[in-house]
Design a protein around this motif. Structure first.
Motif, PDB file in Angstrom:
ATOM      1  N   ASN A   1       0.826  -1.204   0.000  1.00 41.17           N
ATOM      2  CA  ASN A   1       0.000   0.000   0.000  1.00 41.17           C
ATOM      3  C   ASN A   1       0.862   1.256   0.000  1.00 41.17           C
ATOM      4  O   ASN A   1       1.894   1.300   0.676  1.00 41.17           O
ATOM      5  CB  ASN A   1      -0.911   0.014   1.230  1.00 41.17           C
ATOM      6  CG  ASN A   1      -1.931  -1.103   1.168  1.00 41.17           C
ATOM      7  OD1 ASN A   1      -2.587  -1.293   0.155  1.00 41.17           O
ATOM      8  ND2 ASN A   1      -2.048  -1.855   2.250  1.00 41.17           N
ATOM      9  N   PRO A   2       0.426   2.293  -0.730  1.00 37.62           N
ATOM     10  CA  PRO A   2       1.189   3.540  -0.747  1.00 37.62           C
ATOM     11  C   PRO A   2       1.014   4.325   0.551  1.00 37.62           C
ATOM     12  O   PRO A   2      -0.029   4.251   1.202  1.00 37.62           O
ATOM     13  CB  PRO A   2       0.586   4.310  -1.921  1.00 37.62           C
ATOM     14  CG  PRO A   2      -0.823   3.797  -2.017  1.00 37.62           C
ATOM     15  CD  PRO A   2      -0.764   2.357  -1.588  1.00 37.62           C
ATOM     16  N   THR A   3       2.062   5.048   0.921  1.00 37.85           N
ATOM     17  CA  THR A   3       1.951   5.971   2.043  1.00 37.85           C
ATOM     18  C   THR A   3       1.042   7.122   1.640  1.00 37.85           C
ATOM     19  O   THR A   3       0.780   7.336   0.446  1.00 37.85           O
ATOM     20  CB  THR A   3       3.335   6.514   2.459  1.00 37.85           C
ATOM     21  OG1 THR A   3       3.947   7.140   1.322  1.00 37.85           O
ATOM     22  CG2 THR A   3       4.240   5.399   2.989  1.00 37.85           C
ATOM     23  N   ASP A   4       0.571   7.856   2.620  1.00 35.81           N
ATOM     24  CA  ASP A   4      -0.320   8.984   2.355  1.00 35.81           C
ATOM     25  C   ASP A   4       0.416  10.128   1.663  1.00 35.81           C
ATOM     26  O   ASP A   4       1.628  10.289   1.839  1.00 35.81           O
ATOM     27  CB  ASP A   4      -0.920   9.501   3.666  1.00 35.81           C
ATOM     28  CG  ASP A   4      -1.926   8.532   4.259  1.00 35.81           C
ATOM     29  OD1 ASP A   4      -2.643   7.869   3.495  1.00 35.81           O
ATOM     30  OD2 ASP A   4      -2.003   8.455   5.503  1.00 35.81           O
ATOM     31  N   PRO A   5      -0.310  10.961   0.903  1.00 41.01           N
ATOM     32  CA  PRO A   5       0.303  12.139   0.279  1.00 41.01           C
ATOM     33  C   PRO A   5       0.685  13.179   1.336  1.00 41.01           C
ATOM     34  O   PRO A   5       0.275  13.096   2.498  1.00 41.01           O
ATOM     35  CB  PRO A   5      -0.785  12.654  -0.659  1.00 41.01           C
ATOM     36  CG  PRO A   5      -2.062  12.094  -0.134  1.00 41.01           C
ATOM     37  CD  PRO A   5      -1.722  10.818   0.553  1.00 41.01           C
TER      38      PRO A   5
ATOM     39  N   PRO B   1       9.381  20.102   3.931  1.00 41.72           N
ATOM     40  CA  PRO B   1       8.301  19.226   3.457  1.00 41.72           C
ATOM     41  C   PRO B   1       8.741  18.507   2.180  1.00 41.72           C
ATOM     42  O   PRO B   1       9.497  19.059   1.380  1.00 41.72           O
ATOM     43  CB  PRO B   1       7.157  20.197   3.154  1.00 41.72           C
ATOM     44  CG  PRO B   1       7.483  21.441   3.903  1.00 41.72           C
ATOM     45  CD  PRO B   1       8.982  21.506   3.982  1.00 41.72           C
ATOM     46  N   THR B   2       8.278  17.291   2.007  1.00 41.56           N
ATOM     47  CA  THR B   2       8.610  16.542   0.794  1.00 41.56           C
ATOM     48  C   THR B   2       7.391  15.761   0.319  1.00 41.56           C
ATOM     49  O   THR B   2       6.595  15.290   1.130  1.00 41.56           O
ATOM     50  CB  THR B   2       9.799  15.582   1.008  1.00 41.56           C
ATOM     51  OG1 THR B   2      10.047  14.872  -0.224  1.00 41.56           O
ATOM     52  CG2 THR B   2       9.550  14.571   2.113  1.00 41.56           C
ATOM     53  N   GLU B   3       7.274  15.659  -0.985  1.00 39.21           N
ATOM     54  CA  GLU B   3       6.199  14.888  -1.603  1.00 39.21           C
ATOM     55  C   GLU B   3       6.469  13.391  -1.539  1.00 39.21           C
ATOM     56  O   GLU B   3       5.691  12.592  -2.058  1.00 39.21           O
ATOM     57  CB  GLU B   3       6.050  15.299  -3.077  1.00 39.21           C
ATOM     58  CG  GLU B   3       5.640  16.737  -3.291  1.00 39.21           C
ATOM     59  CD  GLU B   3       4.149  16.965  -3.076  1.00 39.21           C
ATOM     60  OE1 GLU B   3       3.383  15.982  -3.104  1.00 39.21           O
ATOM     61  OE2 GLU B   3       3.761  18.113  -2.869  1.00 39.21           O
TER      62      GLU B   3
END
Length: 151
Positions: free
Chosen positions: A40-44, A56-58
């Motif tokens: 599962n992908p991590t949250d945005p 901050p990073t995307e």
């Protein structure tokens, strides 16, 4: 008796950086004779509030978790954005990235570690809690991850 800097000595998780989470998850599942967990992908950024080296990073990653009794194996496939995960993969290749511990007071624990020259590298939120990666490599030869779960 004191539980040291973290307030615990119980390892909760070992995190492993991988290039191909589907392939590596299947290899672990086959090896241990267990079901392959979903990746599962991590949250945005807006939800995870990911911060890497003070900015901050995307950055996102695909995660797969194997519950192995009292220990969890976490497979991490990073995306291309700046993160401790991407830096590790680019610098070291695949392998053990961190050892994680559950702590009760994240802010105090981070401050205590930073006072010991173990700086915060990356932090973020996840559903039910938060994490912090601490640069403990010089002294402990591995990154430590702090996990704080909401009650």
């Amino acid at each position: 008796m004191s539980k040291g800097v973290l307030g615990t000595n119980v390892v909760a998780q070992v995190g492993i950086i991988v290039k191909d989470i589907e392939k590596t998850s299947q290899a672990y599942a086959d090896f241990f004779g267990v079901e392959k967990p979903p990746a599962n992908p991590t949250d945005p950024l807006d939800k995870a509030q990911t911060n890497y080296k003070g900015d901050p990073t995307e950055a996102r990653a695909k995660l797969a978790f194997f519950d192995m009794g009292s220990l969890q194996l976490e497979l991490i496939e990073p995306d291309e954005h700046p993160s401790t995960w991407r830096e590790f993969l680019d610098t070291h290749g695949e392998g053990v990235h961190h050892i994680a511990f559950v702590v009760k007071d994240m802010k105090a624990t981070v401050a205590k570690m930073e006072s010991r020259n173990m700086p915060l590298v990356q932090k973020g939120e996840y559903t039910g809690g938060r994490y912090a990666y601490m640069d403990t490599f010089n002294e402990l030869k591995v990154i430590l991850e702090l996990l704080e779960n909401d009650n």
